[in-house]
Write an enzyme that holds these catalytic residues in place. Structure first.
Site, mmCIF file in Angstrom:
data_model
loop_
_atom_site.group_PDB
_atom_site.id
_atom_site.type_symbol
_atom_site.label_atom_id
_atom_site.label_comp_id
_atom_site.label_asym_id
_atom_site.label_seq_id
_atom_site.Cartn_x
_atom_site.Cartn_y
_atom_site.Cartn_z
ATOM 1 N N GLU A 142 -6.164 0.342 2.169
ATOM 2 C CA GLU A 142 -6.578 -0.246 3.456
ATOM 3 C C GLU A 142 -5.523 -1.290 3.752
ATOM 4 O OE1 GLU A 142 -7.469 -2.880 5.546
ATOM 5 O OE2 GLU A 142 -9.437 -3.333 4.654
ATOM 6 N N GLY A 160 0.824 -1.218 0.000
ATOM 7 C CA GLY A 160 0.000 0.000 0.000
ATOM 8 C C GLY A 160 0.850 1.256 0.000
ATOM 9 N N CYS A 220 -9.339 -8.210 7.672
ATOM 10 C CA CYS A 220 -8.649 -7.005 8.160
ATOM 11 C C CYS A 220 -9.242 -6.558 9.488
ATOM 12 C CB CYS A 220 -8.708 -5.898 7.126
ATOM 13 S SG CYS A 220 -10.115 -5.970 6.064
HETATM 14 P P1 NAP Z 1 -0.050 -7.481 -1.034
HETATM 15 O O1 NAP Z 1 1.223 -8.201 -1.063
HETATM 16 O O2 NAP Z 1 -0.036 -6.103 -0.499
HETATM 17 O O3 NAP Z 1 -0.624 -7.481 -2.532
HETATM 18 C C1 NAP Z 1 -1.849 -6.871 -2.859
HETATM 19 C C2 NAP Z 1 -1.806 -6.429 -4.313
HETATM 20 O O4 NAP Z 1 -0.890 -5.343 -4.459
HETATM 21 C C3 NAP Z 1 -1.318 -7.518 -5.266
HETATM 22 O O5 NAP Z 1 -1.989 -7.389 -6.484
HETATM 23 C C4 NAP Z 1 0.144 -7.204 -5.432
HETATM 24 O O6 NAP Z 1 0.684 -7.668 -6.640
HETATM 25 C C5 NAP Z 1 0.133 -5.689 -5.372
HETATM 26 N N1 NAP Z 1 1.404 -5.180 -4.867
HETATM 27 C C6 NAP Z 1 2.027 -5.582 -3.736
HETATM 28 N N2 NAP Z 1 3.182 -4.903 -3.592
HETATM 29 C C7 NAP Z 1 3.284 -4.067 -4.646
HETATM 30 C C8 NAP Z 1 4.253 -3.128 -5.067
HETATM 31 N N3 NAP Z 1 5.363 -2.917 -4.371
HETATM 32 N N4 NAP Z 1 4.031 -2.438 -6.204
HETATM 33 C C9 NAP Z 1 2.912 -2.644 -6.918
HETATM 34 N N5 NAP Z 1 1.953 -3.531 -6.575
HETATM 35 C C10 NAP Z 1 2.140 -4.241 -5.460
HETATM 36 O O7 NAP Z 1 -1.139 -8.276 -0.206
HETATM 37 P P2 NAP Z 1 -1.576 -9.809 -0.283
HETATM 38 O O8 NAP Z 1 -0.911 -10.478 -1.414
HETATM 39 O O9 NAP Z 1 -3.019 -9.817 -0.276
HETATM 40 O O10 NAP Z 1 -1.087 -10.418 1.084
HETATM 41 C C11 NAP Z 1 0.197 -10.226 1.629
HETATM 42 C C12 NAP Z 1 0.078 -9.725 3.052
HETATM 43 O O11 NAP Z 1 -0.716 -8.544 3.067
HETATM 44 C C13 NAP Z 1 -0.637 -10.646 4.023
HETATM 45 O O12 NAP Z 1 0.205 -11.599 4.577
HETATM 46 C C14 NAP Z 1 -1.162 -9.693 5.047
HETATM 47 O O13 NAP Z 1 -0.171 -9.393 5.977
HETATM 48 C C15 NAP Z 1 -1.479 -8.450 4.258
HETATM 49 N N6 NAP Z 1 -2.918 -8.347 3.928
HETATM 50 C C16 NAP Z 1 -3.670 -7.499 4.644
HETATM 51 C C17 NAP Z 1 -5.002 -7.389 4.345
HETATM 52 C C18 NAP Z 1 -5.860 -6.468 5.103
HETATM 53 O O14 NAP Z 1 -7.054 -6.557 4.999
HETATM 54 N N7 NAP Z 1 -5.311 -5.578 5.807
HETATM 55 C C19 NAP Z 1 -5.593 -8.122 3.340
HETATM 56 C C20 NAP Z 1 -4.800 -8.978 2.615
HETATM 57 C C21 NAP Z 1 -3.466 -9.064 2.923
HETATM 58 P P3 NAP Z 1 1.527 -9.058 -6.630
HETATM 59 O O15 NAP Z 1 0.533 -10.113 -6.309
HETATM 60 O O16 NAP Z 1 2.108 -9.200 -7.943
HETATM 61 O O17 NAP Z 1 2.547 -8.882 -5.554
#
Ligand code: NAP
Length: 530
Positions: free
Chosen positions: A265, A246, A302
């Site tokens: 979020e 984020g 979340c």
């Molecule tokens: P994420 O790693 O933040 O990825 C979410 C989306 O954003 C994916 O499409 C991802 O693409 C993209 N993204 C991530 N890093 C990026 C960057 N540096 N530049 C551009 N786009 C980027 O979240 P996630 O895959 O859902 O889960 C990973 C972790 O996030 C979980 O272990 C948890 O800690 C947290 N999470 C929190 C919530 C919440 O509700 N707060 C929900 C879900 C996850 P890619 O798939 O290609 O990386």
């Protein structure tokens, strides 16, 4: 209705030009057919150009027509039937009832946004009529309304494959506002994403929407996601996921030649405060409800209650004993994907190893079974150790929570004051008890987007009064919600027409008020023609 692995760009299904990949079943670790394709940067540019080309027509189209499109999306998603449910289950490890419930919520929110835009409230029309005889200077006719901000990029969330993904709350609110949407699908449920995009594409065709109104692009966040956020035509971004992801997008958007708003979020501990009388009366009942909430969906919400605070004493001991007993019976569950399972296990290990942290209970292991799992865990720590160690405020995304034992009310207050922004805060209180804790409640309310009493934070109602937001770092913009009809405000901007020819006003601003909407006319709420 089969999964093709193609991308939706400008109303056409096209093979991605940046390689292929497969979805993975998290319950088995096995790849799922078919082979799927990723978008190239050139394809991102094509999709963005199509969204820009659709923008003017979509922004200005009659509200009835836009509402019809939203309703058609809901109908087409339902018409996907079992194939959608089966694929979503295979890609996420979530059970059938959860997926069906989420599908209902997704379609319900599309229909709710359709109803909402027809009221015209979101336009927030304000009219100050001309005062030609005003002294010392006349006032000109001034008319204010909200309009769509422009093309919006939505990042599908991994933990809500339907309700916060391709046709989820961000997409529904952006389309309702009149913004074309470009979805960067989550690689954790790509087949589900394509099926839902097929439904939206059919709805767009049957309701005669401009071709670029909606696109689905799959591929890596760092390439496809970054290219979308950087595209000059894009005017806002919606995101749910990790803090690191984020914040990368927030920085990227701020550094553009034209900075744009990013509504992220990024997670929350969702503190639950147990007041003494409530504990005395209901320790066991609260403990049971707490463990149910903690373990719902393998803790991948979340709004998961990741932090509990109470004042030491026999009642808190009863709560711990009961909570530990319930938690120990919970089996390890399949998590959404390998990365989330690994991050959870690592996060629990790191927090467990911090000074003063004790493991109170763990759920049943999943020894020998395949799949990416998360074992429920309850930790405890003293308030002094909690306050001294910022690492203990890191989210463990999954079914883990940490109990903070406070010696007295002052320590409880100090522990609350050490917290950063949260999506929710919960208070368990006996009848009349809250009145004695004004300062504590005020401290908590300053840190959360939603304050609940005698309940649990999981289960977010989609309605007009919901706030699913909160101070940083829960979100990047404390002023907005990403759930409920107020989510539309993220994708609107105000415009004022001054001394504008009456015959050219959009319907919402016309003297005769043909939409029959409420307007603020010379400071008075009115539905009457001028
Ligand atoms: P994420 O790693 O933040 O990825 C979410 C989306 O954003 C994916 O499409 C991802 O693409 C993209 N993204 C991530 N890093 C990026 C960057 N540096 N530049 C551009 N786009 C980027 O979240 P996630 O895959 O859902 O889960 C990973 C972790 O996030 C979980 O272990 C948890 O800690 C947290 N999470 C929190 C919530 C919440 O509700 N707060 C929900 C879900 C996850 P890619 O798939 O290609 O990386």
């Amino acid at each position: 209705m089969t999964i093709t692995g193609k991308l939706l760009i400008n109303g056409e299904w096209i093979d991605g030009q940046a390689g292929t990949y497969h979805a993975v079943d998290p319950a088995t670790g096995q790849e799922l057919p078919p082979s799927l394709s990723k978008a190239s940067i050139e394809q991102v540019k094509q999709a963005v150009a199509a969204a820009e080309a659709a923008s003017s027509e979509f922004r200005r189209m009659p509200l009835q027509k836009r509402a019809g499109f939203l309703r058609a999306c809901a109908e087409e998603i339902m018409a996907l039937g079992e194939i959608l449910v089966t694929r979503a289950m295979a890609e996420t490890g979530l059970p059938k009832a959860r997926i069906e419930g989420e599908r209902g919520r997704t379609c319900g929110q599309l229909n709710l946004f359709a109803d909402t835009i027809l009221t015209g409230e979101f336009l927030d029309v304000r009219i100050d009529t001309a005062l030609p005889d005003r002294q010392p200077l006349p006032r000109l006719d001034l008319r204010y309304m909200n309009q769509a901000i422009g093309p919006v990029v939505v990042f599908g969330a991994s933990n809500f494959p339907l309700a916060f993904s391709v046709a989820g709350g961000d997409t529904a609110s952006a389309l309702a506002a009149g913004c074309p949407v470009l979805v960067k699908g989550h690689s954790s449920h790509p087949g589900t994403s394509e099926l839902v995009a097929q439904a939206i594409a059919r709805a767009a065709r049957s309701t005669a929407m401009p071709a670029g109104v909606f696109s689905l692009l799959m591929g890596s966040g760092r390439e496809v996601g970054s290219a979308l956020v950087s595209a000059p035509e894009v005017k806002a971004v919606g995101f749910t996921g990790s803090f690191a992801g984020g914040m990368t997008l927030v920085r990227l958007a701020a550094e553009r030649p034209e900075p744009i708003p990013v509504f992220t979020e990024m997670g929350s501990l969702n503190p639950v405060v147990l007041l003494p009388e409530a504990l005395e009366k209901d320790a066991e009942k609260i403990a049971e409800g707490f463990i149910g909430s903690l373990n719902l969906g393998v803790g991948q919400f979340c709004t998961n209650p990741g932090l509990v605070l109470g004042i030491e004493g026999p009642a808190l001991d009863r709560f711990v004993e009961s909570a530990a007993g319930h938690l120990a019976q919970q089996p390890a569950g399949v998590m959404l994907n390998e990365g989330i399972s690994q991050a959870y296990t690592q996060g629990v290990a790191t927090i467990s190893g911090q000074p003063g942290v004790n493991k109170m209970a763990v759920g049943e292991a999943r020894d020998g079974k395949a799949g990416f799992c998360g074992q429920p865990t309850l930790l405890s720590v003293s308030a002094a150790d909690f306050i001294a160690n910022h690492q203990l405020t890191e989210e463990m995304f999954g079914p883990a929570s940490i109990l903070v034992r406070c010696r007295n009310l002052d320590e409880l207050l100090a522990a609350l004051k050490s917290l950063k922004g949260q999506l929710t805060g919960t208070i368990h209180a006996a009848a009349g008890e809250m009145a004695d804790y004004d300062e504590l409640i005020d401290e908590l309310s300053q840190r959360v987007g939603r304050l609940l009493v005698n309940g649990f934070p999981t289960g977010v109602e989609v309605c007009h009064a919901m706030v699913h937001g909160g101070p940083f770092p829960a979100t990047s913009d404390v002023r907005f919600t990403s759930v409920g009809t107020a989510a539309i405000k993220r994708f609107l901007r105000p415009i004022c027409l001054q001394n504008y020819p009456g015959e050219l006003f959009p319907e919402a601003l016309q003297d005769s008020n043909p939409l029959n909407i409420w307007r603020l006319v010379n400071g008075e709420r009115s539905r009457s023609p001028l």
